[in-house]
Design an enzyme around this catalytic site. Structure first.
Site, short mmCIF file in Angstrom:
data_model
loop_
_atom_site.label_atom_id
_atom_site.label_comp_id
_atom_site.label_asym_id
_atom_site.label_seq_id
_atom_site.Cartn_x
_atom_site.Cartn_y
_atom_site.Cartn_z
N LYS A 117 0.82 -1.21 0.00
CA LYS A 117 0.00 0.00 0.00
C LYS A 117 0.86 1.27 0.00
CE LYS A 117 -4.23 -2.10 1.12
NZ LYS A 117 -3.74 -3.46 1.39
C1 LIG Z 1 -4.30 -4.61 0.80
C2 LIG Z 1 -3.53 -5.85 0.74
C3 LIG Z 1 -3.91 -6.92 -0.12
C4 LIG Z 1 -5.14 -6.86 -0.99
O1 LIG Z 1 -5.03 -5.91 -2.04
P1 LIG Z 1 -6.33 -5.35 -2.78
O2 LIG Z 1 -5.85 -4.22 -3.61
O3 LIG Z 1 -7.27 -4.92 -1.69
O4 LIG Z 1 -6.89 -6.47 -3.59
C5 LIG Z 1 -3.10 -8.05 -0.15
N1 LIG Z 1 -2.02 -8.17 0.64
C6 LIG Z 1 -1.63 -7.17 1.48
C7 LIG Z 1 -0.42 -7.38 2.33
C8 LIG Z 1 -2.36 -5.99 1.56
O5 LIG Z 1 -1.98 -5.02 2.41
#
Ligand SMILES: *Cc1c(COP(=O)(O)O)cnc(C)c1O
Length: 471
Positions: A117
């Site tokens: 993120k």
């Molecule tokens: C947010 C997240 C996901 C999922 O990603 P999306 O964009 O919501 O599909 C998977 N793994 C981790 C570690 C995350 O922080």
């Protein structure tokens, strides 16, 4: 200049700066650009050898408006991903690691909070700040976290002059590392709040604050949630970066994406629409597999959320999936609204056989149980001496399955690694017997001073606190 419309058909003609700051459309839909800019073959070929920040400029610049002319956008991208100022701890930002003859891991976890993120949120903070500077405004970002994602939002806003951020977390119910990632930053615009309550209490309090329209307007309340278009397009960049590194953006690749809210994989879909050669996009889920079931039978069926080893994928309703459905329905808001209404009323809707067939020309899907996740963490540790977090391991399990199905000489597979193993140490230790160490830049985390306030689960106290801290 690019304009944006809502998937639900009730909001259109918006500019990038408008949708950047507003997030959700006023009809409850999600914004999409009215057309897809498509790269020529020469433009794609020219990406080989460019830096992350340069490719980011190529990918993002067609989507912005006059507030982000070329010199300003370049400066922002350089601050975020360039060598001098970046808060990423790898020069490539999102390096590839070869695991096998035709299998790569795309490491998205070298940002300040050890998860993917950061890649988008580091940029979002700078974009917000610039747009707000032009408007002469400040915003108050308010959010709740169960531990994993709050720090990424905070880190993204750390350097912002025009943003105050308040993140609520349940006191005593997040890990020491998670809490310290939020409380040791000590910036005047950053306010981590330990709430005397559960994560649900945190979320309900945030909702109540947003629903108090006078308060919301007075504070210019905002969120940085995963439906924000700028986050999607920031994530589209690393698909081009990976492809440029592996085949000069000419050789088709398949990507396996550990999926929750469908944001990360939708960003790959956008890359494909912009001309990147992609063979398959493979959705990887844990046992919360509503999306995998959709790609198996064309039906969306709501279920219960089951806690797993990969909490960031413990989701039943993937908010960004609406963007893909809108595309699949030929951008017909009427059809989309009907599906969304059915899903809200009955917890169920279906697409036609033709629509499913069309989806399957690009998408595939697979899942991993907790037991399979642990087995995969153990396997990659055994075979490659590599520690992998549960989210990334779910992707890898699905990637192995895909390769066994298609043979090792099929197109290369890139499996996304979404979090650093040290972010989920218990699962990693359980599978391998090895306790993953924090990366060097966080090695002194446990010795840093903490700054936070504790509040009771009470709307008025929260509102008074926010007013006081922003006055
Ligand atoms: C947010 C997240 C996901 C999922 O990603 P999306 O964009 O919501 O599909 C998977 N793994 C981790 C570690 C995350 O922080």
């Amino acid at each position: 200049m690019m304009t944006y419309s809502s998937t639900r058909g009730g909001d259109s003609g918006k500019t990038f700066s408008e949708i950047l700051l507003s997030g959700l459309a006023k009809d409850g839909g999600l914004f999409l650009p009215d057309e897809w800019p498509v790269f020529t073959k020469d433009q794609l070929a020219s990406m080989a050898g460019k830096s992350y920040a340069e490719i980011a400029f190529d990918v993002i610049s067609p989507y912005v408006d006059d507030h982000f002319d070329a010199p300003r956008l370049k400066a922002i991208l350089d601050k975020t991903y360039g060598a001098a100022d970046t808060r990423f701890h790898h020069k490539a930002i999102t390096p590839l690691r070869q695991l096998d003859q035709n299998l790569w891991s795309l490491e998205l976890y070298h940002g300040p909070t050890m998860a993917f993120k950061d890649v988008a949120l580091q940029l979002l903070g700078h974009l917000f700040d610039a747009a707000l500077e032009d408007k002469g405004e400040r915003v108050t970002i308010l959010g709740a976290t169960s531990g994993d994602t709050g720090s990424a939002a905070i880190e993204g806003c750390l350097a912002c002059k025009n943003v105050d951020i308040f993140i609520l977390f349940p006191d005593g119910r997040v890990s020491d590392v998670q809490r310290r990632q939020m409380t040791t930053l000590n910036a005047p615009n950053v306010h981590p709040i330990a709430l005397n309550g559960t994560f649900d209490d945190c979320q309900n309090l945030v909702k109540a604050a947003f629903n108090d329209h006078d308060f919301r307007a007075a504070q210019n309340l905002s969120a940085v949630n995963s439906i924000n278009w700028a986050r999607i397009i920031a994530q589209t960049v690393y698909y081009f970066v990976a492809s440029a590194a592996l085949g000069g953006c000419e050789r088709p690749l398949s990507f396996v994406v550990p999926t929750g809210n469908f944001g990360n994989i939708f960003a790959a879909y956008v890359a494909m629409k912009m001309g990147l050669p992609i063979e398959k996009l493979i959705v990887a889920t844990n046992s919360n597999d509503i999306l995998t079931r959709f790609f198996e039978n064309g039906a969306m069926e709501k279920g219960e959320v089951t806690p797993t080893l990969a909490p960031s994928m413990d989701i039943q309703i993937s908010s960004n999936f609406e963007r893909y459905l809108f595309e699949l329905f030929g951008r017909d808001s009427g059809v989309l609204n009907k599906a969304m209404a059915d899903f809200a009323d009955k917890g169920h809707f279906e697409v036609t056989k033709d629509q499913l067939d069309q989806a399957l020309t690009l998408f595939d899907a697979g899942r991993a149980s907790d037991a399979e996740t642990l087995e995969t963490i153990a396997r990659i540790h055994r075979e490659a001496d590599l520690l992998m977090d549960p989210h990334s391991a779910i992707g890898l399990k699905v990637a192995y399955g895909q390769r066994d199905k298609n043979g090792a000489n099929d197109v290369p597979i890139v499996s996304l690694a979404c979090a650093h193993p040290a972010k989920f140490p218990d699962a990693v230790e359980k599978a391998t017997g090895v306790h993953p160490a924090l990366p060097n830049f966080l090695a002194d985390l446990m010795g840093r001073d903490e700054h936070m306030d504790k509040l009771d689960n009470n709307l008025v106290s929260l509102q008074d606190y926010i007013k006081q801290k922003t006055s």
